[in-house]
Enzyme design. Sequence first.
Site, mmCIF file in Angstrom:
data_model
loop_
_atom_site.group_PDB
_atom_site.id
_atom_site.type_symbol
_atom_site.label_atom_id
_atom_site.label_comp_id
_atom_site.label_asym_id
_atom_site.label_seq_id
_atom_site.Cartn_x
_atom_site.Cartn_y
_atom_site.Cartn_z
ATOM 1 N N HIS A 174 0.836 -1.205 0.000
ATOM 2 C CA HIS A 174 0.000 0.000 0.000
ATOM 3 C C HIS A 174 0.863 1.243 0.000
ATOM 4 O O HIS A 174 1.932 1.282 0.589
ATOM 5 C CB HIS A 174 -0.960 0.022 1.196
ATOM 6 C CG HIS A 174 -0.288 -0.238 2.512
ATOM 7 N ND1 HIS A 174 0.082 -1.501 2.914
ATOM 8 C CD2 HIS A 174 0.087 0.600 3.504
ATOM 9 C CE1 HIS A 174 0.645 -1.434 4.106
ATOM 10 N NE2 HIS A 174 0.674 -0.165 4.487
ATOM 11 N N HIS A 176 0.902 5.197 1.057
ATOM 12 C CA HIS A 176 0.252 6.233 1.860
ATOM 13 C C HIS A 176 0.380 7.543 1.083
ATOM 14 O O HIS A 176 1.484 7.923 0.689
ATOM 15 C CB HIS A 176 0.965 6.440 3.196
ATOM 16 C CG HIS A 176 0.974 5.257 4.120
ATOM 17 N ND1 HIS A 176 0.161 5.169 5.225
ATOM 18 C CD2 HIS A 176 1.712 4.122 4.109
ATOM 19 C CE1 HIS A 176 0.410 4.038 5.877
ATOM 20 N NE2 HIS A 176 1.345 3.379 5.214
HETATM 21 P P1 AMP Z 1 1.589 0.382 7.387
HETATM 22 O O1 AMP Z 1 1.955 0.645 8.808
HETATM 23 O O2 AMP Z 1 2.449 1.108 6.399
HETATM 24 O O3 AMP Z 1 1.492 -1.103 7.106
HETATM 25 O O4 AMP Z 1 0.158 1.011 7.182
HETATM 26 C C1 AMP Z 1 -1.026 0.332 7.443
HETATM 27 C C2 AMP Z 1 -2.077 1.394 7.549
HETATM 28 O O5 AMP Z 1 -3.340 0.780 7.468
HETATM 29 C C3 AMP Z 1 -2.033 2.175 8.861
HETATM 30 O O6 AMP Z 1 -1.810 3.547 8.573
HETATM 31 C C4 AMP Z 1 -3.417 1.927 9.457
HETATM 32 O O7 AMP Z 1 -3.928 3.056 10.105
HETATM 33 C C5 AMP Z 1 -4.218 1.556 8.223
HETATM 34 N N1 AMP Z 1 -5.384 0.742 8.498
HETATM 35 C C6 AMP Z 1 -5.463 -0.389 9.224
HETATM 36 N N2 AMP Z 1 -6.720 -0.861 9.219
HETATM 37 C C7 AMP Z 1 -7.455 -0.009 8.469
HETATM 38 C C8 AMP Z 1 -8.818 0.048 8.077
HETATM 39 N N3 AMP Z 1 -9.695 -0.874 8.473
HETATM 40 N N4 AMP Z 1 -9.235 1.075 7.292
HETATM 41 C C9 AMP Z 1 -8.362 2.010 6.886
HETATM 42 N N5 AMP Z 1 -7.057 2.011 7.217
HETATM 43 C C10 AMP Z 1 -6.605 1.015 8.004
#
Ligand code: AMP
Length: 188
Positions: A174, A176
Amino acid sequence: MAAATVSSPWFLLSSYRALRPRTTPANLILRLSGRRIRAPVGLTAPHTRLFRHITHAVDEEASARAAAARVDSGAPTIFDKIISKEIPSTVVYEDDKVLAFRDINPQAPVHVLIIPKQRDGLTELGKADHRHEEVLGRLLYAAKVVAEKEGISEGFRVVINNGASACQSVYHLHLHVLGGRLMKWPPG
Ligand code: AMP
């Protein structure tokens, strides 16, 4: 004086040492477990904030390590459930290959995640192969489209956390997209 002792940085370290006897300043964070630890009673407000800041960072690191340990299980992630609409999300952009939705824990006024709809082995950027070149381009282009839609074209940041030491917590690639405030450099 008791109040002065309780509010001193030394008291913070002593409190951690009571929880983890062999903790030293150098390995403080590494030795703390991921579970939430209550701030000791009697801390001044700044030291309580510092305590929470450190334990929050440790929580993130611990959950990132736990997620990394599960990465090769092939188990669905929370993003699979978002793609299948099993759990709700606020979608800001979608096409045949990618889905963009608002981060549940935004780190900026605009914080959107962009994911490939098919994970196809792309648990993290480091697992990318030649066959992923097209979707990687699509993800990056979608970041530009999202920035335009969100009105942050003038200044935005695209981040990919790769692996446990970068605090990746969801093993479905993903991007950001962050903006709407001054994005300082270097990042944390
Ligand atoms: P990372 O730490 O780069 O793996 O980012 C994962 C991201 O997913 C974090 O910023 C979380 O806040 C986000 N996240 C986790 N669960 C959800 C969800 N159900 N809806 C939207 N974002 C989410």
